[in-house]
Design a protein around this motif. Structure first.
Motif, PDB file in Angstrom:
ATOM      1  N   UNK A 133      32.380  43.686  44.982  1.00  0.00           N
ATOM      2  CA  UNK A 133      33.794  43.050  45.076  1.00  0.00           C
ATOM      3  C   UNK A 133      34.479  43.243  43.567  1.00  0.00           C
ATOM      4  N   UNK A 134      35.115  44.469  43.859  1.00  0.00           N
ATOM      5  CA  UNK A 134      36.028  44.636  42.163  1.00  0.00           C
ATOM      6  C   UNK A 134      35.712  44.242  41.111  1.00  0.00           C
ATOM      7  N   UNK A 135      34.338  44.033  40.579  1.00  0.00           N
ATOM      8  CA  UNK A 135      34.542  44.052  39.258  1.00  0.00           C
ATOM      9  C   UNK A 135      34.409  42.376  38.661  1.00  0.00           C
ATOM     10  N   UNK A 136      34.396  41.682  39.940  1.00  0.00           N
ATOM     11  CA  UNK A 136      34.931  40.501  39.307  1.00  0.00           C
ATOM     12  C   UNK A 136      33.706  39.604  39.207  1.00  0.00           C
ATOM     13  N   UNK A 137      33.306  38.311  38.417  1.00  0.00           N
ATOM     14  CA  UNK A 137      32.469  37.226  38.614  1.00  0.00           C
ATOM     15  C   UNK A 137      32.970  35.898  39.131  1.00  0.00           C
ATOM     16  N   UNK A 138      32.227  35.176  40.244  1.00  0.00           N
ATOM     17  CA  UNK A 138      32.876  35.011  41.263  1.00  0.00           C
ATOM     18  C   UNK A 138      33.364  33.804  40.793  1.00  0.00           C
ATOM     19  N   UNK A 139      33.980  33.347  39.287  1.00  0.00           N
ATOM     20  CA  UNK A 139      34.327  32.379  38.555  1.00  0.00           C
ATOM     21  C   UNK A 139      36.110  33.173  38.938  1.00  0.00           C
ATOM     22  N   UNK A 140      36.476  34.789  38.468  1.00  0.00           N
ATOM     23  CA  UNK A 140      37.542  35.554  37.981  1.00  0.00           C
ATOM     24  C   UNK A 140      37.939  35.548  39.626  1.00  0.00           C
ATOM     25  N   UNK A 141      36.629  35.985  40.444  1.00  0.00           N
ATOM     26  CA  UNK A 141      37.210  35.976  41.975  1.00  0.00           C
ATOM     27  C   UNK A 141      38.121  34.911  41.793  1.00  0.00           C
ATOM     28  N   UNK A 142      37.870  34.223  41.680  1.00  0.00           N
ATOM     29  CA  UNK A 142      38.043  32.716  41.891  1.00  0.00           C
ATOM     30  C   UNK A 142      39.634  32.312  41.717  1.00  0.00           C
ATOM     31  N   UNK A 143      39.570  32.509  40.176  1.00  0.00           N
ATOM     32  CA  UNK A 143      40.895  32.208  39.994  1.00  0.00           C
ATOM     33  C   UNK A 143      41.840  33.377  40.752  1.00  0.00           C
ATOM     34  N   UNK A 144      41.051  34.650  40.594  1.00  0.00           N
ATOM     35  CA  UNK A 144      42.557  35.492  40.510  1.00  0.00           C
ATOM     36  C   UNK A 144      43.001  35.125  42.345  1.00  0.00           C
ATOM     37  N   UNK A 145      42.023  34.858  43.306  1.00  0.00           N
ATOM     38  CA  UNK A 145      43.169  34.357  44.555  1.00  0.00           C
ATOM     39  C   UNK A 145      43.339  33.031  44.704  1.00  0.00           C
ATOM     40  N   UNK A 146      43.166  32.346  43.405  1.00  0.00           N
ATOM     41  CA  UNK A 146      44.067  31.064  43.198  1.00  0.00           C
ATOM     42  C   UNK A 146      45.577  31.535  42.572  1.00  0.00           C
ATOM     43  N   UNK A 147      45.552  31.883  42.375  1.00  0.00           N
ATOM     44  CA  UNK A 147      46.787  32.943  41.223  1.00  0.00           C
ATOM     45  C   UNK A 147      46.945  33.063  41.984  1.00  0.00           C
ATOM     46  N   UNK A 148      46.820  34.077  42.810  1.00  0.00           N
ATOM     47  CA  UNK A 148      47.765  34.861  44.232  1.00  0.00           C
ATOM     48  C   UNK A 148      48.515  33.412  44.863  1.00  0.00           C
ATOM     49  N   UNK A 149      47.714  32.827  45.053  1.00  0.00           N
ATOM     50  CA  UNK A 149      47.609  31.786  46.424  1.00  0.00           C
ATOM     51  C   UNK A 149      49.048  30.531  45.651  1.00  0.00           C
ATOM     52  N   UNK A 150      49.469  29.574  44.239  1.00  0.00           N
ATOM     53  CA  UNK A 150      49.754  29.241  43.848  1.00  0.00           C
ATOM     54  C   UNK A 150      51.185  30.200  43.128  1.00  0.00           C
ATOM     55  N   UNK A 151      50.769  31.726  43.506  1.00  0.00           N
ATOM     56  CA  UNK A 151      52.673  32.582  42.843  1.00  0.00           C
ATOM     57  C   UNK A 151      52.853  32.025  44.301  1.00  0.00           C
ATOM     58  N   UNK A 152      52.204  32.185  45.433  1.00  0.00           N
ATOM     59  CA  UNK A 152      52.968  32.827  46.579  1.00  0.00           C
ATOM     60  C   UNK A 152      53.458  31.566  47.024  1.00  0.00           C
ATOM     61  N   UNK A 153      53.017  30.165  46.983  1.00  0.00           N
ATOM     62  CA  UNK A 153      53.710  29.129  47.027  1.00  0.00           C
ATOM     63  C   UNK A 153      54.396  28.466  46.427  1.00  0.00           C
ATOM     64  N   UNK A 154      54.654  29.263  45.250  1.00  0.00           N
ATOM     65  CA  UNK A 154      56.034  28.682  44.312  1.00  0.00           C
ATOM     66  C   UNK A 154      57.201  29.723  44.985  1.00  0.00           C
ATOM     67  N   UNK A 155      56.717  30.861  45.599  1.00  0.00           N
ATOM     68  CA  UNK A 155      57.887  31.629  45.790  1.00  0.00           C
ATOM     69  C   UNK A 155      58.444  31.012  47.310  1.00  0.00           C
ATOM     70  N   UNK A 156      57.669  30.957  48.165  1.00  0.00           N
ATOM     71  CA  UNK A 156      58.136  30.477  49.036  1.00  0.00           C
ATOM     72  C   UNK A 156      58.307  29.235  49.669  1.00  0.00           C
TER      73      UNK A 156
END
Length: 272
Positions: A173-196
């Motif tokens: 899990x790349x050293x991330x706890x579940x909450x941190x992983x969810x935050x990372x995925x959400x950050x990627x997702x929201x940034x992609x949404x903002x760009x495209x």
């Protein structure tokens, strides 16, 4: 120089030597740099197959009656792809690896992405995530800037976040706890949404997702899921998803997928 001065210089030099030795003992060793990003082996599902296995799939058992649409995905691992051949095999959509982390771009991306489009396929790009290297926003920007964008032409699928087992070590899990992983995925997702203007598809396996997100995140209202399972059925889906968009069912002789819908549904996903 007097004998007294000579003794002072000698003692000073000796003290400096001792202090230098003590400092060396207390200086932490330089950390081993992380491996370089972008092995050609890091294609969608490469790490899932290693960790979860891949059972042979009998194509005769798969439903190909128009309610599902056959497709494929490729990376630099395949080199120059013979797109007319795969069109002749009935493939009607393709996903092409564009980037990994923030340090790798697929050198075959142009031939693969443009070639699939030119032969008539609906196509999209995907990003292999490395959540321990940089934040989700940085990787989403890198992806969009290097081929992962979207256009409302009915032939371009929304970009995909490929998030799976860590190819560079034993830390699943790349050293991330579940909450941190969810935050990372959400950050990627929201940034992609903002760009495209589109939410990205999420590619993963049920076992990896449920383990590394701890079954605490809910992306079902925004992100279609593309699930990898090398068996004769799609099986249980990742947490909270009730329906899948795409199923990657085999990696032999190339990564093959089924879109869960008709050709009109696939075009609708592309159009947004």
């Amino acid at each position: 120089m007097s004998a007294r001065s000579h003794r002072w210089v000698s003692r000073t030099a000796a003290s400096a030597f001792v202090l230098a030795c003590l400092a060396a003992l207390h200086t932490p060793a330089t950390a081993t740099p992380p491996p370089p990003e972008g092995s050609a082996d890091h294609h969608a599902g490469s790490q899932i197959a290693k960790h979860e296995g891949a059972a042979p799939v009998d194509p005769a058992q798969l439903v190909l009656d128009g309610s599902t649409i056959p497709g494929m995905d490729v990376s630099s691992h395949q080199g120059d792809v013979d797109w007319p051949h795969w069109w002749g095999q009935g493939k009607r959509f393709a996903y092409v690896k564009a980037t990994e982390g923030t340090g790798y771009r697929n050198p075959k991306f142009g031939q693969q992405y443009d070639g699939s489009y030119q032969v008539g396929m609906v196509r999209g790009a995907y990003h292999f995530a490395l959540p321990d290297r940089s934040d989700g926003a940085a990787q989403a920007h890198y992806f969009v800037d290097n081929g992962g964008g979207w256009s409302p032409d009915g032939r371009t699928l929304p970009g995909t976040l490929d998030i799976e087992y860590n190819p560079y070590g034993d830390d699943t899990c790349y050293g991330l706890a579940p909450d941190a992983m969810v935050t990372w995925i959400r950050q990627f997702s929201e940034t992609y949404r903002a760009r495209t203007g589109r939410w990205p598809v999420i590619y993963t396996s049920t076992l990896w997702w449920d383990r590394c997100t701890g079954r605490v995140g809910d992306f079902t209202e925004t992100n279609p899921v593309w699930v990898a399972r090398y068996a004769d059925s799609v099986g249980p889906l990742p947490h909270r998803w009730a329906v899948h968009a795409i199923w990657q069912h085999t990696s032999t002789p190339i990564d093959q997928n089924l879109f869960n819908g008709t050709m009109d549904d696939l075009v609708a996903l592309a159009r947004g």
